[in-house]
Write a protein that holds these residues in place. Structure first.
Motif, PDB file in Angstrom:
ATOM      1  N   THR A 203      95.809  38.776  -6.016  1.00 18.30           N
ATOM      2  CA  THR A 203      96.839  38.777  -4.970  1.00 18.30           C
ATOM      3  C   THR A 203      96.327  39.446  -3.702  1.00 18.30           C
ATOM      4  O   THR A 203      96.591  38.970  -2.584  1.00 18.30           O
ATOM      5  N   ALA A 204      95.592  40.542  -3.859  1.00 14.66           N
ATOM      6  CA  ALA A 204      95.026  41.216  -2.685  1.00 14.66           C
ATOM      7  C   ALA A 204      94.043  40.318  -1.951  1.00 14.66           C
ATOM      8  O   ALA A 204      94.002  40.294  -0.713  1.00 14.66           O
ATOM      9  N   ALA A 205      93.263  39.539  -2.700  1.00 14.49           N
ATOM     10  CA  ALA A 205      92.329  38.615  -2.057  1.00 14.49           C
ATOM     11  C   ALA A 205      93.073  37.457  -1.388  1.00 14.49           C
ATOM     12  O   ALA A 205      92.683  37.002  -0.309  1.00 14.49           O
ATOM     13  N   ARG A 206      94.138  36.964  -2.017  1.00 14.26           N
ATOM     14  CA  ARG A 206      94.905  35.877  -1.428  1.00 14.26           C
ATOM     15  C   ARG A 206      95.545  36.298  -0.112  1.00 14.26           C
ATOM     16  O   ARG A 206      95.537  35.560   0.871  1.00 14.26           O
ATOM     17  N   MET A 207      96.114  37.494  -0.087  1.00 13.42           N
ATOM     18  CA  MET A 207      96.815  37.972   1.103  1.00 13.42           C
ATOM     19  C   MET A 207      95.901  38.735   2.061  1.00 13.42           C
ATOM     20  O   MET A 207      96.363  39.182   3.123  1.00 13.42           O
ATOM     21  N   ARG A 208      94.620  38.889   1.688  1.00 12.30           N
ATOM     22  CA  ARG A 208      93.638  39.577   2.528  1.00 12.30           C
ATOM     23  C   ARG A 208      94.154  40.953   2.965  1.00 12.30           C
ATOM     24  O   ARG A 208      94.147  41.314   4.147  1.00 12.30           O
ATOM     25  N   SER A 209      94.573  41.720   1.955  1.00 15.79           N
ATOM     26  CA  SER A 209      95.177  43.028   2.211  1.00 15.79           C
ATOM     27  C   SER A 209      94.332  44.107   1.551  1.00 15.79           C
ATOM     28  O   SER A 209      94.356  44.250   0.311  1.00 15.79           O
ATOM     29  N   PRO A 210      93.577  44.884   2.327  1.00 15.11           N
ATOM     30  CA  PRO A 210      92.822  45.993   1.718  1.00 15.11           C
ATOM     31  C   PRO A 210      93.738  47.079   1.150  1.00 15.11           C
ATOM     32  O   PRO A 210      93.371  47.738   0.177  1.00 15.11           O
ATOM     33  N   ASP A 211      94.921  47.269   1.727  1.00 14.95           N
ATOM     34  CA  ASP A 211      95.853  48.263   1.200  1.00 14.95           C
ATOM     35  C   ASP A 211      96.306  47.892  -0.212  1.00 14.95           C
ATOM     36  O   ASP A 211      96.361  48.733  -1.108  1.00 14.95           O
ATOM     37  N   PHE A 212      96.637  46.628  -0.409  1.00 15.04           N
ATOM     38  CA  PHE A 212      97.050  46.189  -1.744  1.00 15.04           C
ATOM     39  C   PHE A 212      95.876  46.247  -2.719  1.00 15.04           C
ATOM     40  O   PHE A 212      96.077  46.484  -3.918  1.00 15.04           O
ATOM     41  N   GLU A 213      94.664  46.051  -2.211  1.00 14.58           N
ATOM     42  CA  GLU A 213      93.491  46.168  -3.079  1.00 14.58           C
ATOM     43  C   GLU A 213      93.313  47.597  -3.559  1.00 14.58           C
ATOM     44  O   GLU A 213      92.921  47.831  -4.711  1.00 14.58           O
ATOM     45  N   TRP A 214      93.608  48.588  -2.699  1.00 20.38           N
ATOM     46  CA  TRP A 214      93.550  49.985  -3.130  1.00 20.38           C
ATOM     47  C   TRP A 214      94.534  50.227  -4.278  1.00 20.38           C
ATOM     48  O   TRP A 214      94.213  50.911  -5.253  1.00 20.38           O
ATOM     49  N   ILE A 215      95.740  49.665  -4.140  1.00 20.35           N
ATOM     50  CA  ILE A 215      96.736  49.850  -5.193  1.00 20.35           C
ATOM     51  C   ILE A 215      96.257  49.224  -6.498  1.00 20.35           C
ATOM     52  O   ILE A 215      96.390  49.809  -7.578  1.00 20.35           O
ATOM     53  N   ALA A 216      95.690  48.030  -6.413  1.00 21.32           N
ATOM     54  CA  ALA A 216      95.183  47.362  -7.616  1.00 21.32           C
ATOM     55  C   ALA A 216      94.051  48.167  -8.261  1.00 21.32           C
ATOM     56  O   ALA A 216      94.000  48.300  -9.496  1.00 21.32           O
ATOM     57  N   GLN A 217      93.165  48.715  -7.448  1.00 17.59           N
ATOM     58  CA  GLN A 217      92.076  49.524  -8.000  1.00 17.59           C
ATOM     59  C   GLN A 217      92.603  50.816  -8.613  1.00 17.59           C
ATOM     60  O   GLN A 217      92.117  51.250  -9.673  1.00 17.59           O
ATOM     61  N   ALA A 218      93.605  51.425  -7.975  1.00 17.50           N
ATOM     62  CA  ALA A 218      94.182  52.647  -8.530  1.00 17.50           C
ATOM     63  C   ALA A 218      94.841  52.374  -9.877  1.00 17.50           C
ATOM     64  O   ALA A 218      94.704  53.160 -10.829  1.00 17.50           O
TER      65      ALA A 218
END
Length: 318
Positions: A203-218
């Motif tokens: 989802t983070a890659a689809r929406m190109r959102s580094p903030d959401f990627e941080w949440i996914a990694q956390a």
């Protein structure tokens, strides 16, 4: 003003008057509703609906043989368009036919009907592509604005004793679009057996959102090592809020540059269309001579290069 344009204008006004008389001032007699005239369980399908369904089915059968499409399903979903690619292609084709007719009518005065009709028809899918890109960018920007509230809601659900999956499901139910659709996709994928961290990263890659990627990694690190995920999400949420504050400041400071870019791009196009409508004989040299066509092509290419240049200039990364 040429006599032909005057006649077309008078005809349009007369047609509008007839429509006003027969459909407004003299409405037809009330009729029995269709559901009362039809038998129970019988669905009325109009001829236009049947033709549309056959057209869409034919386009689906042809497009299924191709690996790539000009308007793909994922592209439409990212733009928030609730339509199948074949149905959207039918809409674009219809719009191209209407714009081709408009171009033909505009070119009647100077004999460039064929050129304008082909030009307007060819520009229609390009404009549709631009609209999809703009809707996708707007949807991604709105998604980025909703991440802060989403993190707080998930952290609150964890503190209330709910599990992570249950908290994400609750957020997906209560959030607005586009966060609702994206989290619903994550919930459905996890129910089918896909790991939650993989769905969030996708989802983070689809929406190109580094903030959401941080949440996914956390969340992925917490699932491997354990710990208080609510506190981790609070710290990530605080970082995201600080980034959003800086992003809004940058957006406010660069607003003047973006407005100047829009004006600089729209001004030559508006002047060209205005002269085409008011002085078609003055602009006919661009379509009737080889030098005029070459000048028009060069102008379009320079305008595209200028748009790309200005977009990189006013776009500030931090």
């Amino acid at each position: 003003m040429t006599p032909l344009i005057l006649i077309l204008g008078i005809s349009t006004v007369l047609l509008a008057g007839l429509v006003a008389v027969f459909f407004v001032f003299a409405p037809p007699a009330p009729r029995v509703a269709r559901d009362r005239r039809s038998a129970p369980g019988v669905e009325h399908v109009s001829a236009l609906t049947r033709i549309t369904d056959r057209t869409v089915g034919a386009l689906d059968s042809v497009a299924s043989r191709r690996k790539s499409r000009f308007f793909g399903q994922e592209e439409l979903e990212l733009a928030g368009v609730q339509s199948e690619p074949s149905g959207f292609l039918v809409l674009v084709t219809s719009a191209a036919a209407v714009l081709a007719l408009v171009g033909a009518l505009l070119g009647l005065a100077n004999g460039s009907s064929v050129v304008l009709a082909l030009l307007f028809a060819a520009l229609t899918p390009v404009l549709a592509k631009v609209v999809l890109v703009m809707r996708t960018a707007k949807r991604r920007a709105k998604f980025a604005e909703q991440i802060d509230d989403m993190v707080q809601m998930i952290a609150g659900g964890l503190r209330a004793g709910h599990g992570l999956s249950r908290s994400i499901t609750a957020v997906a139910t209560e959030s607005d679009s586009p966060m609702r659709e994206e989290l619903a996709r994550v919930v459905n994928e996890t129910r089918l057996g896909r790991p939650l961290s993989d769905s969030l990263l996708t989802t983070a890659a689809r929406m190109r959102s580094p903030d959401f990627e941080w949440i996914a990694q956390a969340i992925a690190i917490n699932q491997e090592t354990g710990g208080n995920l609510a506190e981790v999400l609070d710290q990530v949420g605080k970082t995201i809020r600080d980034r959003n504050e800086i992003r809004r400041q940058v957006s406010a400071l660069s607003a003047e540059g973006r407005l100047s870019a829009i004006i600089l791009v729209a001004l030559p196009i508006a002047v060209f269309l205005l002269l085409m409508a008011t002085r078609p004989s003055y602009m006919s040299v661009l379509f009737e001579t080889v030098l005029g066509l070459i000048s028009l092509v060069i102008a379009v290419l320079l305008l595209i290069v200028g748009m790309i240049w200005i977009s990189f200039t006013v776009k500030v990364k931090f």
